[in-house]
Motif scaffolding. Structure first.
Motif, PDB file in Angstrom:
ATOM      1  N   ASN A 108       7.468   4.416  -8.023  1.00 25.98           N
ATOM      2  CA  ASN A 108       8.576   5.089  -7.342  1.00 25.98           C
ATOM      3  C   ASN A 108       9.784   5.274  -8.264  1.00 25.98           C
ATOM      4  O   ASN A 108      10.922   5.298  -7.797  1.00 25.98           O
ATOM      5  CB  ASN A 108       8.984   4.282  -6.107  1.00 25.98           C
ATOM      6  N   TYR A 109       9.548   5.399  -9.547  1.00 30.41           N
ATOM      7  CA  TYR A 109      10.648   5.504 -10.510  1.00 30.41           C
ATOM      8  C   TYR A 109      11.445   6.789 -10.304  1.00 30.41           C
ATOM      9  O   TYR A 109      12.672   6.792 -10.372  1.00 30.41           O
ATOM     10  CB  TYR A 109      10.081   5.451 -11.932  1.00 30.41           C
ATOM     11  N   HIS A 110      10.781   7.905 -10.028  1.00 23.58           N
ATOM     12  CA  HIS A 110      11.467   9.189  -9.848  1.00 23.58           C
ATOM     13  C   HIS A 110      11.754   9.468  -8.375  1.00 23.58           C
ATOM     14  O   HIS A 110      12.864   9.853  -8.024  1.00 23.58           O
ATOM     15  CB  HIS A 110      10.624  10.320 -10.443  1.00 23.58           C
ATOM     16  N   HIS A 111      10.791   9.310  -7.512  1.00 19.88           N
ATOM     17  CA  HIS A 111      11.018   9.485  -6.079  1.00 19.88           C
ATOM     18  C   HIS A 111      10.070   8.559  -5.337  1.00 19.88           C
ATOM     19  O   HIS A 111       8.943   8.312  -5.778  1.00 19.88           O
ATOM     20  CB  HIS A 111      10.811  10.943  -5.639  1.00 19.88           C
ATOM     21  N   LYS A 112      10.546   8.077  -4.202  1.00 19.50           N
ATOM     22  CA  LYS A 112       9.800   7.062  -3.468  1.00 19.50           C
ATOM     23  C   LYS A 112       8.645   7.694  -2.712  1.00 19.50           C
ATOM     24  O   LYS A 112       8.780   8.729  -2.072  1.00 19.50           O
ATOM     25  CB  LYS A 112      10.722   6.328  -2.488  1.00 19.50           C
ATOM     26  N   LYS A 113       7.518   7.017  -2.780  1.00 18.72           N
ATOM     27  CA  LYS A 113       6.326   7.456  -2.056  1.00 18.72           C
ATOM     28  C   LYS A 113       6.322   6.861  -0.649  1.00 18.72           C
ATOM     29  O   LYS A 113       7.145   6.020  -0.302  1.00 18.72           O
ATOM     30  CB  LYS A 113       5.061   7.028  -2.811  1.00 18.72           C
ATOM     31  N   ARG A 114       5.380   7.310   0.148  1.00 16.65           N
ATOM     32  CA  ARG A 114       5.264   6.828   1.528  1.00 16.65           C
ATOM     33  C   ARG A 114       4.483   5.520   1.542  1.00 16.65           C
ATOM     34  O   ARG A 114       3.373   5.446   1.034  1.00 16.65           O
ATOM     35  CB  ARG A 114       4.554   7.872   2.393  1.00 16.65           C
ATOM     36  N   GLU A 115       5.087   4.505   2.139  1.00 27.03           N
ATOM     37  CA  GLU A 115       4.436   3.198   2.217  1.00 27.03           C
ATOM     38  C   GLU A 115       3.628   3.099   3.506  1.00 27.03           C
ATOM     39  O   GLU A 115       4.072   3.528   4.578  1.00 27.03           O
ATOM     40  CB  GLU A 115       5.464   2.076   2.167  1.00 27.03           C
ATOM     41  N   ILE A 116       2.445   2.520   3.402  1.00 28.94           N
ATOM     42  CA  ILE A 116       1.560   2.331   4.552  1.00 28.94           C
ATOM     43  C   ILE A 116       1.706   0.900   5.031  1.00 28.94           C
ATOM     44  O   ILE A 116       1.482  -0.046   4.278  1.00 28.94           O
ATOM     45  CB  ILE A 116       0.093   2.624   4.178  1.00 28.94           C
TER      46      ILE A 116
ATOM     47  N   SER B 148       0.850  -1.199   0.000  1.00 35.09           N
ATOM     48  CA  SER B 148       0.000   0.000   0.000  1.00 35.09           C
ATOM     49  C   SER B 148       0.880   1.241   0.000  1.00 35.09           C
ATOM     50  O   SER B 148       1.832   1.339   0.780  1.00 35.09           O
ATOM     51  CB  SER B 148      -0.919   0.005   1.227  1.00 35.09           C
ATOM     52  N   TRP B 149       0.521   2.199  -0.859  1.00 38.02           N
ATOM     53  CA  TRP B 149       1.285   3.436  -0.994  1.00 38.02           C
ATOM     54  C   TRP B 149       0.350   4.627  -0.834  1.00 38.02           C
ATOM     55  O   TRP B 149      -0.812   4.585  -1.240  1.00 38.02           O
ATOM     56  CB  TRP B 149       1.978   3.511  -2.357  1.00 38.02           C
ATOM     57  N   GLU B 150       0.896   5.672  -0.235  1.00 39.55           N
ATOM     58  CA  GLU B 150       0.171   6.932  -0.080  1.00 39.55           C
ATOM     59  C   GLU B 150       0.767   7.942  -1.053  1.00 39.55           C
ATOM     60  O   GLU B 150       1.954   8.266  -0.974  1.00 39.55           O
ATOM     61  CB  GLU B 150       0.281   7.434   1.361  1.00 39.55           C
ATOM     62  N   VAL B 151      -0.045   8.435  -1.961  1.00 41.55           N
ATOM     63  CA  VAL B 151       0.434   9.270  -3.064  1.00 41.55           C
ATOM     64  C   VAL B 151      -0.199  10.652  -2.961  1.00 41.55           C
ATOM     65  O   VAL B 151      -1.417  10.771  -2.766  1.00 41.55           O
ATOM     66  CB  VAL B 151       0.083   8.630  -4.429  1.00 41.55           C
ATOM     67  N   ASN B 152       0.640  11.667  -3.084  1.00 37.76           N
ATOM     68  CA  ASN B 152       0.152  13.044  -3.167  1.00 37.76           C
ATOM     69  C   ASN B 152      -0.133  13.333  -4.639  1.00 37.76           C
ATOM     70  O   ASN B 152       0.757  13.686  -5.402  1.00 37.76           O
ATOM     71  CB  ASN B 152       1.186  14.009  -2.597  1.00 37.76           C
ATOM     72  N   PHE B 153      -1.379  13.166  -5.020  1.00 38.90           N
ATOM     73  CA  PHE B 153      -1.779  13.255  -6.425  1.00 38.90           C
ATOM     74  C   PHE B 153      -2.011  14.714  -6.793  1.00 38.90           C
ATOM     75  O   PHE B 153      -2.923  15.368  -6.280  1.00 38.90           O
ATOM     76  CB  PHE B 153      -3.045  12.429  -6.640  1.00 38.90           C
ATOM     77  N   ALA B 154      -1.165  15.236  -7.681  1.00 40.26           N
ATOM     78  CA  ALA B 154      -1.302  16.611  -8.180  1.00 40.26           C
ATOM     79  C   ALA B 154      -1.893  16.557  -9.583  1.00 40.26           C
ATOM     80  O   ALA B 154      -1.396  15.830 -10.447  1.00 40.26           O
ATOM     81  CB  ALA B 154       0.052  17.308  -8.196  1.00 40.26           C
ATOM     82  N   TYR B 155      -2.935  17.338  -9.810  1.00 36.81           N
ATOM     83  CA  TYR B 155      -3.635  17.282 -11.090  1.00 36.81           C
ATOM     84  C   TYR B 155      -4.208  18.656 -11.426  1.00 36.81           C
ATOM     85  O   TYR B 155      -4.340  19.530 -10.557  1.00 36.81           O
ATOM     86  CB  TYR B 155      -4.757  16.238 -11.045  1.00 36.81           C
ATOM     87  N   HIS B 156      -4.534  18.835 -12.694  1.00 36.62           N
ATOM     88  CA  HIS B 156      -5.157  20.067 -13.181  1.00 36.62           C
ATOM     89  C   HIS B 156      -6.629  19.785 -13.453  1.00 36.62           C
ATOM     90  O   HIS B 156      -6.976  18.803 -14.115  1.00 36.62           O
ATOM     91  CB  HIS B 156      -4.471  20.551 -14.459  1.00 36.62           C
ATOM     92  N   GLU B 157      -7.470  20.676 -12.948  1.00 32.80           N
ATOM     93  CA  GLU B 157      -8.908  20.496 -13.116  1.00 32.80           C
ATOM     94  C   GLU B 157      -9.561  21.861 -13.271  1.00 32.80           C
ATOM     95  O   GLU B 157      -9.431  22.729 -12.397  1.00 32.80           O
ATOM     96  CB  GLU B 157      -9.483  19.767 -11.896  1.00 32.80           C
ATOM     97  N   GLN B 158     -10.243  22.042 -14.399  1.00 31.55           N
ATOM     98  CA  GLN B 158     -10.935  23.297 -14.701  1.00 31.55           C
ATOM     99  C   GLN B 158      -9.995  24.498 -14.605  1.00 31.55           C
ATOM    100  O   GLN B 158     -10.323  25.537 -14.049  1.00 31.55           O
ATOM    101  CB  GLN B 158     -12.131  23.479 -13.769  1.00 31.55           C
ATOM    102  N   GLY B 159      -8.779  24.317 -15.125  1.00 39.83           N
ATOM    103  CA  GLY B 159      -7.800  25.400 -15.147  1.00 39.83           C
ATOM    104  C   GLY B 159      -7.119  25.671 -13.829  1.00 39.83           C
ATOM    105  O   GLY B 159      -6.389  26.656 -13.711  1.00 39.83           O
TER     106      GLY B 159
END
Length: 243
Positions: free
Chosen positions: A157-165, A126-137
């Motif tokens: 985790n190819y670029h940087h490792k995420k937080r594992e739960i 299980s991984w905790e991901v800070n999902f950054a996205y664009h929505e309605q500008g």
């Protein structure tokens, strides 16, 4: 023209249909293009969802029926774990979406790897991901959870490792009781307070100044009088005479 009308007059509907199809569709197909409806501006429910869907709906109430329709669809999604598209993980681009009912029933995203093209069901993490996205500008962030197999975890985790739960292991009840008994045995010290100090003169004065409260209440003076009947008064009067 009159001959054609007289010919149509004596035809049944099926024969008339065949003549029209042969004349305008098979022999002159370009003539019926003007009769076709323009479908370029047609919109279905899918187009409405694409235009008004949101990854997370805040407390803002929808104003139009399109937003109400999109929010009603959002409420039917299961938002515990996400499904990921890791096809462009080398570009540091990961697509995430919530699970639908069919995926929840099959275990996809929780008991099966959350990558949409992977069906691995062993050694999931299980991984905790800070999902950054664009929505309605606007640029937005959301903290989501995803379960992946070891190979898909490397892609995430190819670029940087995420937080594992990780789940904490529960201790057995026997060990817990044993540790509690040891702690209680080491701290079984009783403290006795000596309250044999002489009373001070001030406390005696205070006790002496306190008036004794009587058991009588002020309502006893206002008790209602007992009214005797005429027969009872006569009996009392006769008893007094006999005495």
């Amino acid at each position: 023209m009159c001959a054609l009308r007289t010919q149509f007059r004596y035809l049944n509907p099926y024969e008339l249909h065949k003549i029209i199809i042969n004349q305008y569709v098979l022999k002159q197909p370009e003539d019926i293009k003007l009769l076709q409806r323009n479908k370029s501006n047609d919109r279905t429910d899918y187009h409405v969802l694409v235009d008004h869907h949101r990854f997370l709906w805040e407390d803002n109430e929808p104003k139009t029926w399109e937003e109400q329709f999109a929010k009603r669809y959002f409420e039917k999604l299961f938002k515990e774990y996400c499904i990921a598209d890791l096809s462009r993980y080398k570009e540091n681009k990961v697509a995430l979406r919530w699970r639908i009912e069919k995926e929840v029933v099959s275990g996809k995203g929780q008991f099966i790897c959350g990558n949409k093209i992977c069906n691995e069901s062993e050694n999931l993490r299980s991984w905790e991901v800070n999902f950054a996205y664009h929505e309605q500008g606007e640029r937005k962030n959301a903290l989501v959870k995803i379960r992946l197999c070891p190979s898909c975890s490397k892609k995430l985790n190819y670029h940087h490792k995420k937080r594992e739960i990780k789940r904490l292991k529960k201790q057995s009840k026997y060990k817990k009781k044993k540790s509690d008994s040891k702690e209680s045995g080491s701290e079984d010290e009783t403290i006795v307070c000596d309250s044999s100090e002489p009373e001070s003169s001030e406390s005696r004065r205070i006790e002496a100044d306190i008036p004794e409260t009587s058991n009588e209440t002020p309502w006893e003076e206002h008790k209602p009088e007992v009214i005797k009947s005429r027969e009872e008064e006569m009996e009392d009067y006769l008893q007094d005479l006999l005495i």
